[in-house]
Design a protein around this motif. Structure first.
Motif, mmCIF file in Angstrom:
data_model
loop_
_atom_site.group_PDB
_atom_site.id
_atom_site.type_symbol
_atom_site.label_atom_id
_atom_site.label_comp_id
_atom_site.label_asym_id
_atom_site.label_seq_id
_atom_site.Cartn_x
_atom_site.Cartn_y
_atom_site.Cartn_z
ATOM 1 N N ARG A 103 67.098 57.320 47.608
ATOM 2 C CA ARG A 103 67.156 55.927 48.051
ATOM 3 C C ARG A 103 67.437 55.886 49.550
ATOM 4 N N TYR A 104 66.697 55.050 50.236
ATOM 5 C CA TYR A 104 66.827 54.847 51.677
ATOM 6 C C TYR A 104 67.055 53.361 51.905
ATOM 7 N N GLN A 105 68.039 53.015 52.746
ATOM 8 C CA GLN A 105 68.328 51.614 53.049
ATOM 9 C C GLN A 105 68.643 51.518 54.530
ATOM 10 N N SER A 106 67.939 50.640 55.254
ATOM 11 C CA SER A 106 68.182 50.502 56.690
ATOM 12 C C SER A 106 68.526 49.062 57.061
ATOM 13 N N ARG A 107 69.033 48.920 58.283
ATOM 14 C CA ARG A 107 69.334 47.598 58.845
ATOM 15 C C ARG A 107 69.038 47.645 60.342
ATOM 16 N N TYR A 108 68.193 46.734 60.814
ATOM 17 C CA TYR A 108 67.845 46.671 62.230
ATOM 18 C C TYR A 108 68.939 45.948 63.004
ATOM 19 N N ILE A 109 69.376 46.565 64.087
ATOM 20 C CA ILE A 109 70.454 46.038 64.918
ATOM 21 C C ILE A 109 69.903 45.390 66.187
ATOM 22 N N ASP A 110 68.883 46.019 66.790
ATOM 23 C CA ASP A 110 68.328 45.539 68.048
ATOM 24 C C ASP A 110 66.844 45.885 68.080
ATOM 25 N N ILE A 111 66.031 44.902 68.396
ATOM 26 C CA ILE A 111 64.583 45.114 68.518
ATOM 27 C C ILE A 111 64.126 44.439 69.806
ATOM 28 N N VAL A 112 63.555 45.236 70.714
ATOM 29 C CA VAL A 112 62.952 44.719 71.938
ATOM 30 C C VAL A 112 61.494 45.171 71.887
ATOM 31 N N PRO A 113 60.563 44.251 71.631
ATOM 32 C CA PRO A 113 59.156 44.632 71.445
ATOM 33 C C PRO A 113 58.635 45.564 72.546
ATOM 34 N N ALA A 114 57.992 46.631 72.088
ATOM 35 C CA ALA A 114 57.353 47.637 72.947
ATOM 36 C C ALA A 114 58.330 48.397 73.847
ATOM 37 N N TYR A 121 70.759 53.552 59.007
ATOM 38 C CA TYR A 121 70.234 53.759 57.665
ATOM 39 C C TYR A 121 71.132 54.704 56.880
ATOM 40 N N GLU A 122 70.998 54.613 55.565
ATOM 41 C CA GLU A 122 71.719 55.484 54.634
ATOM 42 C C GLU A 122 70.711 56.241 53.787
ATOM 43 N N ALA A 123 71.020 57.497 53.508
ATOM 44 C CA ALA A 123 70.215 58.315 52.605
ATOM 45 C C ALA A 123 71.091 58.663 51.399
ATOM 46 N N ALA A 132 74.528 59.029 56.781
ATOM 47 C CA ALA A 132 74.269 57.732 57.402
ATOM 48 C C ALA A 132 73.974 58.003 58.870
ATOM 49 N N SER A 133 73.065 57.207 59.440
ATOM 50 C CA SER A 133 72.631 57.453 60.815
ATOM 51 C C SER A 133 72.507 56.171 61.618
ATOM 52 N N LEU A 134 72.663 56.350 62.925
ATOM 53 C CA LEU A 134 72.306 55.345 63.910
ATOM 54 C C LEU A 134 71.128 55.935 64.666
ATOM 55 N N ALA A 135 69.991 55.272 64.634
ATOM 56 C CA ALA A 135 68.781 55.774 65.289
ATOM 57 C C ALA A 135 68.333 54.789 66.366
ATOM 58 N N THR A 136 67.926 55.352 67.503
ATOM 59 C CA THR A 136 67.368 54.567 68.600
ATOM 60 C C THR A 136 65.997 55.132 68.916
#
Length: 186
Positions: A103-114, A121-123, A132-136
């Protein structure tokens, strides 16, 4: 904060120092918790402008061509908005091991197009949180294309054996996923 190395503290509302008071936790601090913190960075050149590379994350149809969990009986949900996220489940079967529920579950924190995407996310494997990770993800224009930079800060909360294979496994899976992204954009 307490000087006792066997206890950790969290701040609770209600003190004179800005409304926060230390509260002792019964959980011991330090390396005996069996967790591991790691960070890795992967750079990938994409022969498409940043707005097209970004679309591979934003557009559900493109995202589904490259974002996959291993195994069968997979289901996916994609909600590319700040405060929302993605979910995926599958059953992974290997010839020498019992089946595993993923199971994978994510949550978007910041989105700046392009420009960038920041998400957590959690695995989860067999209902046990593995990491659990913070990805940029950053998109920079480069030589008729995009230099994508994926930075991930991960905490492995349930190690596989001694944990020495966990980071190489995650880094390798991320590289495979990014290779899939390149194919989805072709």
């Amino acid at each position: 904060m307490s000087e006792n190395p066997e206890r950790t503290e969290e701040l609770k509302p209600g003190s004179e120092d800005g409304g926060l008071t230390p509260a002792a936790s019964a959980e011991p601090a330090g390396p005996d918790l069996g967790i591991r913190h790691e960070t890795f960075v992967i750079s990938h050149y994409i022969a498409a402008p940043p707005h097209k590379a970004f679309q591979a994350f934003a557009d559900t149809a493109i995202w589904r061509r490259w974002f996959k969990l291993p195994g069968s009986d997979a289901s996916y949900g994609h909600d590319f908005r700040v405060g929302h996220g993605d979910r995926a489940t599958s059953v992974f079967t290997s010839s020498d091991m019992p089946s595993e529920s993923l199971r994978y579950q994510s949550r978007y924190i910041d989105i700046v197009p392009a420009r960038r995407i920041v998400y957590t996310y959690e695995a989860v494997v067999d209902d046990v949180l593995r990491w659990a990770s913070l990805a940029t993800i950053e998109f920079d224009a480069a030589q008729d294309g995009t230099q994508l930079r994926w930075t991930e800060q991960v905490v492995f909360v349930k190690l596989s054996g001694d944990g020495s294979h966990d980071l190489p496994h995650l880094r390798g899976a991320t590289r495979l996923r990014l290779n899939g992204l390149l194919s989805a954009l072709d």
